[in-house]
Scaffold this active site. Structure first.
Site, PDB file in Angstrom:
ATOM      1  N   VAL A  10       4.180  36.153 -54.699  1.00 34.57           N
ATOM      2  CA  VAL A  10       5.204  35.250 -55.221  1.00 34.57           C
ATOM      3  C   VAL A  10       4.650  33.832 -55.124  1.00 34.57           C
ATOM      4  CG1 VAL A  10       7.520  34.326 -54.890  1.00 34.57           C
ATOM      5  CG2 VAL A  10       7.081  36.765 -54.526  1.00 34.57           C
ATOM      6  N   ASP A  69      18.016  32.411 -54.423  1.00 36.59           N
ATOM      7  CA  ASP A  69      18.579  33.758 -54.500  1.00 36.59           C
ATOM      8  C   ASP A  69      18.204  34.449 -55.810  1.00 36.59           C
ATOM      9  OD1 ASP A  69      19.766  33.706 -52.002  1.00 36.59           O
ATOM     10  OD2 ASP A  69      21.713  33.022 -52.748  1.00 36.59           O
ATOM     11  N   TYR A 151       9.272  11.608 -48.979  1.00 34.47           N
ATOM     12  CA  TYR A 151       8.257  12.630 -49.256  1.00 34.47           C
ATOM     13  C   TYR A 151       7.384  12.890 -48.039  1.00 34.47           C
ATOM     14  CZ  TYR A 151       4.110  14.917 -51.061  1.00 34.47           C
ATOM     15  OH  TYR A 151       3.051  15.780 -51.230  1.00 34.47           O
ATOM     16  N   LYS A 155       6.924  16.362 -45.655  1.00 32.95           N
ATOM     17  CA  LYS A 155       5.648  17.036 -45.412  1.00 32.95           C
ATOM     18  C   LYS A 155       5.316  17.085 -43.921  1.00 32.95           C
ATOM     19  CE  LYS A 155       4.825  18.312 -49.544  1.00 32.95           C
ATOM     20  NZ  LYS A 155       4.859  19.749 -49.902  1.00 32.95           N
TER      21      LYS A 155
END
Length: 264
Positions: A10, A69, A151, A155
């Protein structure tokens, strides 16, 4: 999704840049793919399926629980061998000048959606006794991100989270690897409104194909983390021994809006 005896990977954020290159690495290594992004993936699916790879796509907003989902439902119970959690967004300019809906979207994409997807698929991997998880962090997590405060903060969370989760899963057969690139030649800077900054106009950005190759190799080997590129390794090492105030000022010089083309 069609049943297959091939391993399944995935990949999120697979529409371009490092995510697309990670998907290509998986396809070359014989994985079937489920790809997810917030934009169409049909052309990419056609490219990657040419050599017999079974490719399924999900266009979804992975900053939202329902988007994650939808992606998870696409698996239809098929075991996942590798999860490459690469989806992420950036946001430039000063924090107080930013639209808070955009701020929240960055946090929900980079943190909430990412950890929710890992929670769902990670549980399945632990139950099946094995799996590989690659999380795209960043060397930005090592430094206070002036004009990219949100940002860099996300991280920093991801870099820390990946090591903690790796330790929790150390006896389960599931490994967690953090890929920490630096400035990479993708559309990140355009989407984050950073094109008028020095970092946005750097000419020596890393090739996303090289970043993906490094990250994929580390994931397959079960390594804990990998910093892509020797310059980024040096920058990460220096960040660990430099005062936060100094790092914040250094980051200001490369991320300040309108600074592109000016001398330091």
């Amino acid at each position: 999704m069609r049943s297959s005896s091939r391993r399944l990977a995935v990949v999120t954020g697979a529409s371009s840049g490092t995510g697309l290159e990670l998907a290509r690495e998986c396809a070359r290594d014989g994985f079937d793919l489920v790809l997810a992004a917030d934009r169409p993936l049909d052309d990419i699916a056609s490219e990657l399926s040419r050599n017999g790879t079974n490719v399924e796509v999900v266009q979804a907003d992975l900053s939202r629980i329902e988007g994650v989902d939808r992606l998870y439902a696409k698996l239809n119970g098929r075991p996942v061998t590798a999860l490459l959690a690469n989806a992420g967004n950036g946001l430039g300019k000063g924090f107080l000048a930013q639209d808070f809906e955009q701020v929240r979207h960055v946090i929900d994409t980079n943190i909430t959606g990412t950890v929710y997807l890992i929670h769902r698929i990670g549980r399945d991997m632990r139950k099946q006794g094995g799996g590989r998880i690659l999380i795209t962090g960043s060397i930005a997590g090592f430094m206070p991100g002036t004009y990219q405060a949100v940002y860099n903060g996300t991280k920093a969370f991801i870099d820390s989270f990946s090591w903690a989760l790796r330790n929790e899963l150390k006896d389960t057969g599931v490994t967690v690897t953090s890929l920490m690139p630096g400035v990479t030649d993708t559309n990140f800077f355009a989407r984050a409104d950073l094109r008028d900054t020095k970092v946005g106009t750097f000419e020596s950005k890393m090739d996303p194909a090289e970043v993906a190759r490094i990250g994929y190799k580390a994931m397959i080997a079960g390594e804990g983390d990998v910093v892509a590129g020797w310059k980024n390794k040096l920058q990460a090492a220096m960040a660990n021994v430099t005062l936060a105030a100094v790092l914040a000022e250094q980051h200001r010089k490369v991320a300040e809006p309108g600074a592109a083309g000016t001398k330091s």
